[in-house]
Design a protein around this motif. Structure first.
Motif, PDB file in Angstrom:
ATOM      1  N   LEU A 158       0.835  -1.203   0.000  1.00 48.41           N
ATOM      2  CA  LEU A 158       0.000   0.000   0.000  1.00 48.41           C
ATOM      3  C   LEU A 158       0.873   1.258   0.000  1.00 48.41           C
ATOM      4  CD1 LEU A 158      -2.877  -0.915   2.490  1.00 48.41           C
ATOM      5  CD2 LEU A 158      -3.055  -0.669   0.016  1.00 48.41           C
ATOM      6  N   ALA A 159       1.964   1.222   0.784  1.00 48.78           N
ATOM      7  CA  ALA A 159       2.884   2.364   0.824  1.00 48.78           C
ATOM      8  C   ALA A 159       3.525   2.600  -0.542  1.00 48.78           C
ATOM      9  CB  ALA A 159       3.961   2.131   1.881  1.00 48.78           C
ATOM     10  N   MET A 160       3.738   1.535  -1.289  1.00 47.46           N
ATOM     11  CA  MET A 160       4.293   1.653  -2.638  1.00 47.46           C
ATOM     12  C   MET A 160       3.247   2.091  -3.658  1.00 47.46           C
ATOM     13  SD  MET A 160       7.495   0.965  -2.234  1.00 47.46           S
ATOM     14  CE  MET A 160       7.306   1.763  -0.622  1.00 47.46           C
ATOM     15  N   ARG A 161       1.996   2.194  -3.210  1.00 48.42           N
ATOM     16  CA  ARG A 161       0.871   2.647  -4.044  1.00 48.42           C
ATOM     17  C   ARG A 161       0.711   1.809  -5.313  1.00 48.42           C
ATOM     18  NH1 ARG A 161      -1.550   6.777  -1.863  1.00 48.42           N
ATOM     19  NH2 ARG A 161      -0.425   8.141  -0.390  1.00 48.42           N
ATOM     20  N   LEU A 162       0.797   0.488  -5.156  1.00 46.63           N
ATOM     21  CA  LEU A 162       0.576  -0.389  -6.303  1.00 46.63           C
ATOM     22  C   LEU A 162      -0.915  -0.463  -6.623  1.00 46.63           C
ATOM     23  CD1 LEU A 162       2.939  -3.430  -5.604  1.00 46.63           C
ATOM     24  CD2 LEU A 162       3.318  -1.493  -7.118  1.00 46.63           C
ATOM     25  N   PRO A 163      -1.292  -0.418  -7.897  1.00 46.02           N
ATOM     26  CA  PRO A 163      -2.686  -0.638  -8.273  1.00 46.02           C
ATOM     27  C   PRO A 163      -3.156  -2.018  -7.827  1.00 46.02           C
ATOM     28  CG  PRO A 163      -1.433   0.254 -10.113  1.00 46.02           C
ATOM     29  CD  PRO A 163      -0.434  -0.112  -9.038  1.00 46.02           C
ATOM     30  N   LYS A 164      -4.457  -2.219  -7.800  1.00 46.76           N
ATOM     31  CA  LYS A 164      -5.062  -3.415  -7.216  1.00 46.76           C
ATOM     32  C   LYS A 164      -4.474  -4.713  -7.772  1.00 46.76           C
ATOM     33  CE  LYS A 164      -9.201  -4.412  -8.554  1.00 46.76           C
ATOM     34  NZ  LYS A 164     -10.670  -4.343  -8.764  1.00 46.76           N
ATOM     35  N   ASP A 165      -4.481  -4.894  -9.087  1.00 46.03           N
ATOM     36  CA  ASP A 165      -4.003  -6.156  -9.662  1.00 46.03           C
ATOM     37  C   ASP A 165      -2.509  -6.350  -9.444  1.00 46.03           C
ATOM     38  OD1 ASP A 165      -6.523  -6.859 -10.488  1.00 46.03           O
ATOM     39  OD2 ASP A 165      -6.262  -6.203 -12.559  1.00 46.03           O
ATOM     40  N   GLN A 166      -1.731  -5.267  -9.517  1.00 47.79           N
ATOM     41  CA  GLN A 166      -0.287  -5.369  -9.266  1.00 47.79           C
ATOM     42  C   GLN A 166      -0.016  -5.697  -7.799  1.00 47.79           C
ATOM     43  OE1 GLN A 166       1.813  -1.929 -10.710  1.00 47.79           O
ATOM     44  NE2 GLN A 166       0.989  -2.122 -12.783  1.00 47.79           N
ATOM     45  N   ILE A 222     -14.575  -4.557  -6.918  1.00 47.69           N
ATOM     46  CA  ILE A 222     -14.084  -3.554  -5.960  1.00 47.69           C
ATOM     47  C   ILE A 222     -13.259  -2.495  -6.693  1.00 47.69           C
ATOM     48  CG2 ILE A 222     -12.736  -3.189  -3.860  1.00 47.69           C
ATOM     49  CD1 ILE A 222     -13.191  -6.150  -3.200  1.00 47.69           C
ATOM     50  N   ARG A 223     -13.589  -1.232  -6.490  1.00 46.60           N
ATOM     51  CA  ARG A 223     -12.853  -0.138  -7.110  1.00 46.60           C
ATOM     52  C   ARG A 223     -11.503   0.075  -6.423  1.00 46.60           C
ATOM     53  NH1 ARG A 223     -17.721   4.389  -7.593  1.00 46.60           N
ATOM     54  NH2 ARG A 223     -19.094   3.174  -8.983  1.00 46.60           N
ATOM     55  N   GLU A 224     -10.580   0.729  -7.145  1.00 51.21           N
ATOM     56  CA  GLU A 224      -9.211   0.912  -6.643  1.00 51.21           C
ATOM     57  C   GLU A 224      -9.182   1.606  -5.276  1.00 51.21           C
ATOM     58  OE1 GLU A 224      -6.298  -0.018  -7.654  1.00 51.21           O
ATOM     59  OE2 GLU A 224      -6.723  -0.848  -9.630  1.00 51.21           O
ATOM     60  N   LYS A 225      -9.860   2.742  -5.161  1.00 50.70           N
ATOM     61  CA  LYS A 225      -9.827   3.494  -3.911  1.00 50.70           C
ATOM     62  C   LYS A 225     -10.449   2.694  -2.782  1.00 50.70           C
ATOM     63  CE  LYS A 225     -11.064   7.945  -1.835  1.00 50.70           C
ATOM     64  NZ  LYS A 225     -11.715   9.264  -2.055  1.00 50.70           N
ATOM     65  N   ARG A 226     -11.562   2.040  -3.055  1.00 46.60           N
ATOM     66  CA  ARG A 226     -12.218   1.214  -2.042  1.00 46.60           C
ATOM     67  C   ARG A 226     -11.359   0.024  -1.656  1.00 46.60           C
ATOM     68  NH1 ARG A 226     -15.614   4.583   0.251  1.00 46.60           N
ATOM     69  NH2 ARG A 226     -17.134   5.477  -1.200  1.00 46.60           N
ATOM     70  N   PHE A 227     -10.546  -0.445  -2.616  1.00 43.39           N
ATOM     71  CA  PHE A 227      -9.663  -1.574  -2.344  1.00 43.39           C
ATOM     72  C   PHE A 227      -8.656  -1.213  -1.254  1.00 43.39           C
ATOM     73  CE2 PHE A 227      -5.725  -3.970  -3.258  1.00 43.39           C
ATOM     74  CZ  PHE A 227      -6.216  -5.261  -3.166  1.00 43.39           C
ATOM     75  N   ARG A 228      -8.013  -0.045  -1.368  1.00 44.43           N
ATOM     76  CA  ARG A 228      -7.048   0.399  -0.360  1.00 44.43           C
ATOM     77  C   ARG A 228      -7.716   0.532   1.007  1.00 44.43           C
ATOM     78  NH1 ARG A 228      -2.183   2.519  -1.682  1.00 44.43           N
ATOM     79  NH2 ARG A 228      -2.219   3.917   0.114  1.00 44.43           N
ATOM     80  N   LEU A 233      -8.833  -1.510   6.577  1.00 42.08           N
ATOM     81  CA  LEU A 233      -9.865  -1.838   7.562  1.00 42.08           C
ATOM     82  C   LEU A 233      -9.786  -3.305   7.977  1.00 42.08           C
ATOM     83  CD1 LEU A 233     -12.356  -1.058   9.205  1.00 42.08           C
ATOM     84  CD2 LEU A 233     -13.754  -1.587   7.185  1.00 42.08           C
ATOM     85  N   LEU A 234      -9.675  -4.211   7.005  1.00 38.76           N
ATOM     86  CA  LEU A 234      -9.613  -5.634   7.313  1.00 38.76           C
ATOM     87  C   LEU A 234      -8.329  -5.986   8.070  1.00 38.76           C
ATOM     88  CD1 LEU A 234     -11.025  -7.187   4.012  1.00 38.76           C
ATOM     89  CD2 LEU A 234     -12.154  -7.072   6.227  1.00 38.76           C
ATOM     90  N   THR A 235      -7.236  -5.312   7.723  1.00 39.30           N
ATOM     91  CA  THR A 235      -5.981  -5.534   8.445  1.00 39.30           C
ATOM     92  C   THR A 235      -6.133  -5.145   9.911  1.00 39.30           C
ATOM     93  OG1 THR A 235      -4.665  -5.159   6.444  1.00 39.30           O
ATOM     94  CG2 THR A 235      -3.539  -4.921   8.549  1.00 39.30           C
ATOM     95  N   ALA A 236      -6.774  -4.001  10.165  1.00 38.01           N
ATOM     96  CA  ALA A 236      -6.989  -3.545  11.544  1.00 38.01           C
ATOM     97  C   ALA A 236      -7.903  -4.510  12.302  1.00 38.01           C
ATOM     98  CB  ALA A 236      -7.594  -2.143  11.542  1.00 38.01           C
ATOM     99  N   ILE A 237      -8.979  -4.973  11.658  1.00 39.56           N
ATOM    100  CA  ILE A 237      -9.890  -5.920  12.305  1.00 39.56           C
ATOM    101  C   ILE A 237      -9.163  -7.218  12.639  1.00 39.56           C
ATOM    102  CG2 ILE A 237     -11.938  -7.357  11.932  1.00 39.56           C
ATOM    103  CD1 ILE A 237     -13.089  -5.049  10.260  1.00 39.56           C
ATOM    104  N   GLY A 238      -8.353  -7.684  11.703  1.00 39.64           N
ATOM    105  CA  GLY A 238      -7.593  -8.913  11.947  1.00 39.64           C
ATOM    106  C   GLY A 238      -6.645  -8.774  13.124  1.00 39.64           C
TER     107      GLY A 238
END
Length: 245
Positions: A158-166, A222-228, A233-238
């Motif tokens: 996420l910090a590297m700002r990779l698009p969803k598929d990448q 899932i759209r790109e922005k919503r993906f991030r 959110l899921l990482t925090a919940i986990g």
């Protein structure tokens, strides 16, 4: 480990479905799979059952997303993650499971908060030289001791700002290589992978297939922005689930 009842089988298959969803690209929920497996089979035994399932899921992921891998980002993190695995091999047995989980959860939650802040401030971290070493070592140690590396790798990509598929394709190759690297240590050093554990892994793998192919369809919606936002959110919940489990 033979199944004693249908409840154990159902829990294991549910964990497999969650793992498949995670490998399809819905990152951040893998920690829920780890928690279910640890509760069902005990913490250390579950790592040996889960690793072959992870490798099988990795094969599906690298096959499906093979065109999207970004090797420069993977190569930056890989040596640090391998070093973290080696640290985990030799120190993992001496670390209190309770302390380890609490420490990991706190670090993950702090990292998620930082990422939310970075996203809002639009700061560029792609050239930050500390991101790969810090997240790589943390991810390597966490994946060896408790299969908890996903949160750290998520934050890195996420910090590297990779698009969803990448993001999905690069993470898939990273974990495929790292999980193969871990395999000999689980077999010959920790002894957590045996003929019996492999039979259990194989019995639960249909759940992985269901989760993966269902997840591939969900990821497309899932759209790109919503993906991030979803990943954070899921990482925090986990992390919270691991903290209170």
């Amino acid at each position: 480990m033979p199944f004693d009842n249908w409840q154990i089988l159902a829990a294991g298959l549910l964990a497999g479905i969650i793992l498949g969803l995670s490998k399809s690209g819905i990152k951040g929920i893998a920690m829920l799979c780890v928690a279910i497996m640890a509760i069902t089979f005990s913490a250390k035994a579950s790592t040996g059952i889960l690793l072959p399932m992870l490798i099988g899921a990795d094969v599906l992921a690298v096959t499906y997303y093979r065109r999207h891998v970004q090797w420069p980002y993977l190569i930056k993190m890989m040596p640090w993650m391998m070093a973290g695995v080696l640290i985990g091999v030799w120190t993992g047995n001496d670390v209190s499971e309770h302390i380890f989980k609490q420490g990991m959860s706190v670090i993950i939650l702090i990292s998620v908060v930082i990422m939310f802040w970075w996203d809002r401030s639009n700061k560029n971290l792609t050239n930050n030289k500390l991101i790969a070493p810090v997240m790589g070592l943390s991810a390597g140690f966490a994946t060896m001791v408790g299969n908890l590396a996903g949160a750290f790798s998520n934050i890195y990509f996420l910090a590297m700002r990779l698009p969803k598929d990448q993001f999905i394709g690069t993470a898939a190759w990273l974990f495929f290589i790292i999980n193969l690297f871990k395999l000999p240590f689980h077999i010959w050093v920790w002894g957590t992978i045996t003929t019996s554990s492999l039979m259990t892994s194989a019995s639960l793998f249909p759940g992985v297939l269901i989760g993966f192919f269902g997840g591939v369809r969900l990821v497309k919606l899932i759209r790109e922005k919503r993906f991030r936002q979803m990943i954070l959110l899921l990482t925090a919940i986990g992390a919270v689930i691991i903290l209170i489990k």
